[in-house]
Design an enzyme around this catalytic site. Structure first.
Site, PDB file in Angstrom:
ATOM      1  N   ASP A   1     -25.887  71.293  74.864  1.00 32.48           N
ATOM      2  CA  ASP A   1     -26.186  70.269  73.869  1.00 32.48           C
ATOM      3  C   ASP A   1     -26.223  68.936  74.601  1.00 32.48           C
ATOM      4  O   ASP A   1     -25.751  68.832  75.745  1.00 32.48           O
ATOM      5  CB  ASP A   1     -25.107  70.269  72.792  1.00 32.48           C
TER       6      ASP A   1
ATOM      7  N   ASP B   1     -20.399  70.515  71.363  1.00 29.01           N
ATOM      8  CA  ASP B   1     -19.163  69.864  70.923  1.00 29.01           C
ATOM      9  C   ASP B   1     -19.071  69.644  69.428  1.00 29.01           C
ATOM     10  O   ASP B   1     -17.981  69.469  68.899  1.00 29.01           O
ATOM     11  CB  ASP B   1     -18.998  68.509  71.628  1.00 29.01           C
TER      12      ASP B   1
ATOM     13  N   ASP C   1     -23.141  72.496  66.336  1.00 30.82           N
ATOM     14  CA  ASP C   1     -23.248  73.452  67.444  1.00 30.82           C
ATOM     15  C   ASP C   1     -22.540  74.768  67.150  1.00 30.82           C
ATOM     16  O   ASP C   1     -22.695  75.734  67.900  1.00 30.82           O
ATOM     17  CB  ASP C   1     -22.657  72.855  68.731  1.00 30.82           C
TER      18      ASP C   1
END
Length: 629
Positions: free
Chosen positions: A314, A506, A510
């Protein structure tokens, strides 16, 4: 008392030792027939008990290594080597004690976290006439808003806000940071931190079950209970090792014409090295990882980390620091910059998105008083909507705002910049530009992964493509997928090749892709509970360097486990070949096999140590060879 506890913990060992002693005494007094039938009866019961367990395993689809031990015991009884059969029983039951001892040694850092878990909180009684009157209460009974007194050197029981002017705390068990950290009034204090030399007061902001330390403890408990890799590693070697052992034993019998030779060879083929060494190594890896601030939820994750061939990151809060700062307000025609910032920041009070904090912080720093409302809703992954004095304010992604206000114009963004788009009363009102620089260690981590067995590195992000491409170029990632919704991230992660795939993220958005990946890694230092729950690995330190630690520890642990297994197999096969000549009696062979067990277990404990796992340390010690599938 220690002896009594040991006897109760290992009843089969106690019974086997007692029977062996009685058999030896009976032989010495000339009652050989009685001693033989006692040994045959006891070993026969043990064989039946083992066979019942084997049948249960087969019904579950697992074919294990116990068949070798059963054949060895039957063979020794059949040729009259009943002392050897008793030693095999003792060896197998003693393996449980060896595994338990080595396991306690391997999991000591994990156990230390559990043992330190706070259980009592000192709650300040607000109604008491005495200003410092406190009531001891179980940690689970502390409510949000309770004021707690934390005395010097005590563990902070729950997450809270510091009420005292300042305090110093040791957070090493949470973050791995060895130096104490200072907090001022209003700062967040995490459960599990150790208070310094002065008493402080905190106001509880989370209940015990939701606090940082208790969540870590829960993850550690899950890690301790995991035994998955043991079964997989043992299964890979079970059938070939069993076949080789039976062939060697049968060959020895055929060449010598003596059935005793079959038993003499087979007692050296007992499977303890496979059944014990692997779990000890994996427990050692879990313990070492916990000590560095990386919690792996199961031993199976270690093997997956060691073999990872694709990694997806990410962007915001993972490759970047996750604290974007407002750098520009670009109002649309008919709106002012102050108006856009004030209303957008007021709406962002009700958003958990990482950009929201930067917008709120900028507005407060510029002296704006944010407006409150009871009419606000966050639309997951898209933005936030709120109504202030009849004015409908929407802040979010460009596509989301464009659907509400077709005249929305895409903003030109520089390297590392992100944008939040604003619509007011259905009209495009402007753009808030924020900058979130890459973490200083991101490029080093990407380079290390690429040089240590990872063949494909990609970025999966919901942010705009220009921003994503800018960050990707700075950290060395060439493949970028931007403007993704959570289902699209899951789909792309499923399509990535080669496998296994590790996903690092995080945020709450996600969580689906972390759960769907072969290895989900959550940057959990900032308390992203949903991501942490979905992930297989939780990084407790706010640093991407810990990805290197996790993979490095996984590779080292798997090497140790496999090497320990091969040491056991190599020694056993070598000794079996020697036993085919008849120079190793059955009793001696059974005793020698105990030494093989001990050697493999001692080697497996090497997983507790190993080469330095940090990037800085690795630069001076060389790069480890990745474990290949």
């Amino acid at each position: 008392m220690q002896l009594i506890r040991t006897i109760r913990r290992y009843p089969v060992i106690t019974a086997s030792t007692a029977v062996l002693a009685v058999v030896l005494v009976l032989q010495l007094v000339g009652a050989a027939s009685v001693s033989r039938w006692l040994a045959i009866s006891y070993v026969g019961v043990f064989i039946v008990w083992t066979l019942v367990g084997m049948v249960r395993d087969v019904l579950r689809g697992h074919i294990g290594l116990d068949i070798l031990a059963v054949v060895a015991m039957i063979a020794t009884l059949a040729v009259g080597e009943y002392l050897a059969s008793l030693i095999v029983v003792l060896m197998l039951s003693g393996g449980e004690a060896l595994e338990d001892f080595a396991g306690r040694r391997a999991r000591r850092d994990l156990t230390a976290l559990l043992d330190r878990s706070p259980r009592i909180a000192h709650v300040v009684r607000s109604q008491s006439a005495e200003p410092d009157a406190v009531q001891d209460r179980a940690v689970d009974d502390v409510a949000i808003g309770d004021v707690l007194l934390v005395r010097p050197s005590e563990i902070v029981p729950v997450d809270g806000i510091l009420l005292t002017s300042s305090g110093t705390f040791d957070e090493s068990s949470l973050t791995g940071e060895s130096m104490p950290v200072s907090r001022n009034a209003g700062g967040e204090v995490l459960s599990g931190a150790i208070n310094g030399t002065r008493a402080v007061r905190i106001r509880a902001t989370r209940r015990s079950a939701d606090s940082q330390y208790q969540q870590i403890v829960a993850l550690v408990q899950d890690a301790q209970d995991s035994r998955a890799p043991v079964v997989r590693l043992a299964d890979r070697f079970a059938i070939p090792f069993t076949a080789i052992s039976l062939v060697l034993a049968g060959t020895g019998w055929a060449l010598s014409g003596d059935p005793t030779r079959f038993a003499e060879v087979l007692v050296l083929a007992t499977p303890c090295p496979l059944l014990i060494a692997a779990p000890v190594a994996f427990l050692g890896g879990l313990s070492r990882a916990a000590k560095t601030g990386v919690i792996m939820k199961s031993g199976a994750v270690i093997e997956q980390l060691a073999r990872a061939r694709s990694v997806a990151f990410d962007k915001t809060g993972t490759l970047t620091a996750g604290r974007p700062a407002l750098v520009d307000v670009r109002p649309a025609e008919g709106f002012t910059a102050d108006e856009v910032l004030l209303l957008a920041a007021s709406a962002e009070q009700y958003s958990s998105h990482v950009l929201a904090e930067g917008i709120r912080r900028a507005a407060v720093e510029q002296g704006f008083d944010l407006v409150a409302t009871d009419d606000a809703i966050e639309v997951a992954t898209n933005g936030v909507e709120a109504v202030f004095d009849g004015r409908r304010v929407v802040v979010g992604k460009p596509a989301y705002i464009t659907a509400l206000a077709p005249e929305t114009e895409r903003a030109a963004l520089g390297p590392g910049e992100a944008a939040a788009y604003v619509a007011i009363d259905g009209r495009f009102a402007g753009v808030l530009v924020l900058a979130d620089d890459p973490r200083p260690e991101s490029s080093r981590v990407v380079e290390w992964l690429r040089s240590n067995g990872v063949e494909r590195i990609t970025m999966l992000t919901g942010d705009a493509l220009p921003t994503a491409m800018s960050i990707a170029r700075q950290v060395g990632i060439e493949e970028v997928h931007a403007e993704l919704l959570p289902p699209e991230k899951v789909h792309l992660a499923a399509q990535l090749r080669p496998r296994p795939v590790m996903m690092v993220g995080d945020g709450v958005n996600d969580a689906p892709v972390l759960a769907a990946s072969d290895i989900g890694v959550a940057m959990g230092a900032k308390g992203a509970t949903a991501a942490g729950d979905a992930a297989d690995v939780v990084i407790l330190v706010d640093s991407l360097d810990k990805i290197v630690d996790a993979v490095s520890i996984g590779q080292h642990t798997l090497r140790v486990a496999l090497t320990a297994i091969w040491i056991g197999i190599g020694l056993s096969i070598g000794l079996m070949i020697v036993a085919m000549t008849g120079v190793i009696p059955a009793v001696a062979g059974a005793l020698i096999q105990e030494l093989v067990d001990l050697a493999t277990i001692l080697y497996a404990l090497r997983a507790l140590g190993g080469p330095p796992s940090g990037l800085t340390a690795r630069a001076s010690h060389g790069t480890p060879t990745p474990v290949r599938a």
